[in-house]
Enzyme design. Structure first.
Site, PDB file in Angstrom:
ATOM      1  N   TYR A  17       3.139   9.958  -0.780  1.00  0.00           N
ATOM      2  CA  TYR A  17       4.330   9.275   0.220  1.00  0.00           C
ATOM      3  C   TYR A  17       5.600   9.636  -0.569  1.00  0.00           C
ATOM      4  O   TYR A  17       6.706   9.364   0.118  1.00  0.00           O
ATOM      5  CB  TYR A  17       4.171   7.931   0.560  1.00  0.00           C
ATOM      6  CG  TYR A  17       2.767   7.465   1.184  1.00  0.00           C
ATOM      7  CD1 TYR A  17       1.833   8.464   1.689  1.00  0.00           C
ATOM      8  CD2 TYR A  17       2.424   6.090   1.150  1.00  0.00           C
ATOM      9  CE1 TYR A  17       0.725   8.028   2.409  1.00  0.00           C
ATOM     10  CE2 TYR A  17       1.259   5.679   1.732  1.00  0.00           C
ATOM     11  CZ  TYR A  17       0.462   6.697   2.378  1.00  0.00           C
ATOM     12  OH  TYR A  17      -0.841   6.301   3.035  1.00  0.00           O
ATOM     13  N   LYS A  54      -2.601   6.012  -4.214  1.00  0.00           N
ATOM     14  CA  LYS A  54      -3.954   6.841  -4.048  1.00  0.00           C
ATOM     15  C   LYS A  54      -3.641   8.037  -4.842  1.00  0.00           C
ATOM     16  O   LYS A  54      -2.565   8.699  -4.711  1.00  0.00           O
ATOM     17  CB  LYS A  54      -3.829   6.878  -2.469  1.00  0.00           C
ATOM     18  CG  LYS A  54      -3.843   5.732  -1.675  1.00  0.00           C
ATOM     19  CD  LYS A  54      -4.105   6.019  -0.198  1.00  0.00           C
ATOM     20  CE  LYS A  54      -3.824   4.658   0.724  1.00  0.00           C
ATOM     21  NZ  LYS A  54      -2.485   4.206   0.862  1.00  0.00           N
ATOM     22  N   HIS A  84      -7.784   9.602  -1.941  1.00  0.00           N
ATOM     23  CA  HIS A  84      -7.066   9.363  -0.702  1.00  0.00           C
ATOM     24  C   HIS A  84      -7.751   9.726   0.267  1.00  0.00           C
ATOM     25  O   HIS A  84      -7.805   9.333   1.298  1.00  0.00           O
ATOM     26  CB  HIS A  84      -5.663  10.259  -0.883  1.00  0.00           C
ATOM     27  CG  HIS A  84      -4.601   9.705   0.145  1.00  0.00           C
ATOM     28  ND1 HIS A  84      -3.296   9.772  -0.186  1.00  0.00           N
ATOM     29  CD2 HIS A  84      -4.669   9.294   1.388  1.00  0.00           C
ATOM     30  CE1 HIS A  84      -2.444   9.284   0.997  1.00  0.00           C
ATOM     31  NE2 HIS A  84      -3.405   8.916   1.902  1.00  0.00           N
ATOM     32  N   ASP A 132       0.929  -1.045  -0.073  1.00  0.00           N
ATOM     33  CA  ASP A 132       0.189  -0.172  -0.092  1.00  0.00           C
ATOM     34  C   ASP A 132       1.013   1.280  -0.025  1.00  0.00           C
ATOM     35  O   ASP A 132       1.606   1.497   0.982  1.00  0.00           O
ATOM     36  CB  ASP A 132      -0.962  -0.132   1.298  1.00  0.00           C
ATOM     37  CG  ASP A 132      -1.745   1.017   1.143  1.00  0.00           C
ATOM     38  OD1 ASP A 132      -2.982   1.073   0.910  1.00  0.00           O
ATOM     39  OD2 ASP A 132      -1.501   2.162   1.785  1.00  0.00           O
TER      40      ASP A 132
HETATM   41  P1  NAD Z   1       0.773   1.726  11.851  1.00  0.00           P
HETATM   42  O1  NAD Z   1      -0.389   1.423  12.539  1.00  0.00           O
HETATM   43  O2  NAD Z   1       1.029   0.694  10.886  1.00  0.00           O
HETATM   44  O3  NAD Z   1       2.112   1.846  12.711  1.00  0.00           O
HETATM   45  C1  NAD Z   1       3.489   2.171  12.260  1.00  0.00           C
HETATM   46  C2  NAD Z   1       4.418   2.001  13.352  1.00  0.00           C
HETATM   47  O4  NAD Z   1       4.251   1.193  14.332  1.00  0.00           O
HETATM   48  C3  NAD Z   1       5.635   1.948  12.748  1.00  0.00           C
HETATM   49  O5  NAD Z   1       6.287   3.023  12.406  1.00  0.00           O
HETATM   50  C4  NAD Z   1       6.532   1.389  14.056  1.00  0.00           C
HETATM   51  O6  NAD Z   1       6.721   2.573  14.897  1.00  0.00           O
HETATM   52  C5  NAD Z   1       5.394   0.606  14.876  1.00  0.00           C
HETATM   53  N1  NAD Z   1       5.489  -0.859  14.549  1.00  0.00           N
HETATM   54  C6  NAD Z   1       5.012  -1.595  13.576  1.00  0.00           C
HETATM   55  N2  NAD Z   1       5.304  -2.868  14.025  1.00  0.00           N
HETATM   56  C7  NAD Z   1       5.697  -2.969  15.135  1.00  0.00           C
HETATM   57  C8  NAD Z   1       5.891  -4.026  15.873  1.00  0.00           C
HETATM   58  N3  NAD Z   1       5.744  -5.266  15.615  1.00  0.00           N
HETATM   59  N4  NAD Z   1       6.227  -3.959  17.477  1.00  0.00           N
HETATM   60  C9  NAD Z   1       6.063  -2.521  17.701  1.00  0.00           C
HETATM   61  N5  NAD Z   1       5.900  -1.554  16.950  1.00  0.00           N
HETATM   62  C10 NAD Z   1       5.752  -1.553  15.497  1.00  0.00           C
HETATM   63  O7  NAD Z   1       0.719   3.134  10.934  1.00  0.00           O
HETATM   64  P2  NAD Z   1       0.713   3.609   9.532  1.00  0.00           P
HETATM   65  O8  NAD Z   1       1.921   3.550   8.793  1.00  0.00           O
HETATM   66  O9  NAD Z   1       0.309   5.011   9.626  1.00  0.00           O
HETATM   67  O10 NAD Z   1      -0.420   2.942   8.733  1.00  0.00           O
HETATM   68  C11 NAD Z   1      -0.182   1.908   7.995  1.00  0.00           C
HETATM   69  C12 NAD Z   1      -0.216   2.103   6.573  1.00  0.00           C
HETATM   70  O11 NAD Z   1      -1.654   2.682   6.271  1.00  0.00           O
HETATM   71  C13 NAD Z   1       0.507   3.116   6.238  1.00  0.00           C
HETATM   72  O12 NAD Z   1       1.807   2.834   5.960  1.00  0.00           O
HETATM   73  C14 NAD Z   1       0.106   3.615   4.756  1.00  0.00           C
HETATM   74  O13 NAD Z   1       0.393   2.493   3.627  1.00  0.00           O
HETATM   75  C15 NAD Z   1      -1.467   3.519   5.220  1.00  0.00           C
HETATM   76  N6  NAD Z   1      -2.034   4.732   5.612  1.00  0.00           N
HETATM   77  C16 NAD Z   1      -3.052   5.355   4.930  1.00  0.00           C
HETATM   78  C17 NAD Z   1      -3.645   6.515   5.377  1.00  0.00           C
HETATM   79  C18 NAD Z   1      -4.634   7.206   4.587  1.00  0.00           C
HETATM   80  O14 NAD Z   1      -4.881   8.376   4.637  1.00  0.00           O
HETATM   81  N7  NAD Z   1      -5.302   6.561   3.615  1.00  0.00           N
HETATM   82  C19 NAD Z   1      -3.074   7.210   6.507  1.00  0.00           C
HETATM   83  C20 NAD Z   1      -2.123   6.694   7.257  1.00  0.00           C
HETATM   84  C21 NAD Z   1      -1.664   5.479   6.888  1.00  0.00           C
END
Ligand code: NAD
Length: 279
Positions: free
Chosen positions: A52, A77, A110, A47
């Site tokens: 990004y 997106k 998005h 994704d």
């Molecule tokens: P997430 O909830 O996936 O959290 C990511 C963070 O959690 C990492 O940076 C790390 O600090 C921590 N983490 C990950 N695995 C871990 C583990 N096993 N143990 C401990 N900590 C851990 O947050 P995200 O990246 O914001 O969301 C996931 C994905 O969703 C994004 O990468 C993106 O592709 C998408 N996204 C979309 C939107 C949107 O507006 N559509 C917004 C935000 C994110």
């Protein structure tokens, strides 16, 4: 043990791996290594988003892993500043150039950005690109119920999914019901609460201990059992693997209920899609 993600069937008959890999905030030059590690771990769903700035890094990671992009499920997106029919056509070409793809698996609006009044025109371009065979599935992200309903009524074309903020502190019970009512799958962004407090929640910690698992694995098992598609992000190979291994964890109905009870009205961490208007 090697796991495979379950597949979710979308309303257009296509299948999306329920556990995917997100790359928000990963700098372009670090993205290839993260995507390669994810693919080597077993992830088949990536994704990304134009905003990004790492669509090129995603492609480099795919190539470095030696996998045919046709064997992956790739989402990108359309950014808010590019809403509108003509701008969408242009921005789509730009994303496809960076991703080096002829056909995209899933394109998402998005954010709804209701105040722009442009999502219905944007959606027309999505429908046209799908007719041209350049996108397999089309969907939305950050769409409140009201705007989702308007989009469906105006176009007669239902998005395959709605990607929304969703984690134990903000489980979106209401919007999930609306999505389901229209046959729209729910995809969770920030599935781990974006690395915030939820990863040290005492109730989740107790459940994790009982299964000799990590809190992240408990949360991802909860997503899977709830039926949401989740796209956790990490650039750390051990966490990328840990998150994937959540596929081997199954929670009891009682544990799922305990996690459902953690949601709270002020649990949203990101912007409110009803009022978001940033470019
Ligand atoms: P997430 O909830 O996936 O959290 C990511 C963070 O959690 C990492 O940076 C790390 O600090 C921590 N983490 C990950 N695995 C871990 C583990 N096993 N143990 C401990 N900590 C851990 O947050 P995200 O990246 O914001 O969301 C996931 C994905 O969703 C994004 O990468 C993106 O592709 C998408 N996204 C979309 C939107 C949107 O507006 N559509 C917004 C935000 C994110």
């Amino acid at each position: 043990m090697a796991y495979e993600s379950p597949l979710t069937t979308l309303n257009d008959g296509k299948h999306i791996p329920q556990l995917g890999f997100g790359v928000f905030k990963v700098p372009n030059d670090e993205t290839a290594a993260a995507v390669k590690a994810a693919i080597e771990t077993g992830y088949r769903h990536i994704d990304t988003a134009a905003v990004y700035g790492n669509e090129e890094g995603v492609r480099q990671g795919i190539d470095a892993a030696g996998v045919d992009p046709k064997d992956l499920f790739i989402t990108t997106k359309l950014w808010n500043a590019n809403q509108g029919y003509d701008e969408t056509m242009r921005a789509f070409d730009e994303s496809m150039g960076k991703l080096g793809l002829d056909v995209l698996d899933l394109y998402l609006i998005h954010w709804a950005c209701p105040s722009f009044g442009l999502y219905n025109d944007t959606w027309k371009a999505f429908i046209e690109l799908q007719k041209q065979g350049r996108i397999t599935s089309i969907g939305v992200s950050n769409f409140p119920a009201e705007n989702l309903e308007d989009l469906i009524e105006t176009s007669g074309v239902t998005p395959v999914l709605n990607q929304i903020e969703l984690h134990p502190y903000f489980n979106q019970a209401e919007l999930r019901v609306t999505n389901t009512k229209y046959g729209v799958a729910t995809e969770a962004w920030g599935p781990l609460g974006q690395g915030g407090d939820v990863l040290s929640d005492p109730a989740l910690e107790a459940i994790a201990k009982a299964h000799d698992a990590s809190i992240a694995q408990v949360i991802l098992a909860w997503h899977r059992q709830l039926g949401t598609i989740a796209i956790p992000k990490s650039v750390t190979p051990s966490r990328i693997a840990e998150n994937w291994e959540s596929l081997g964890l199954t929670l009891s109905g009682e544990e799922i209920e305990k996690i459902n009870a953690l949601s709270r009205a002020d649990g949203r961490g990101g912007p409110d899609p009803a009022t978001a208007d940033f470019k």
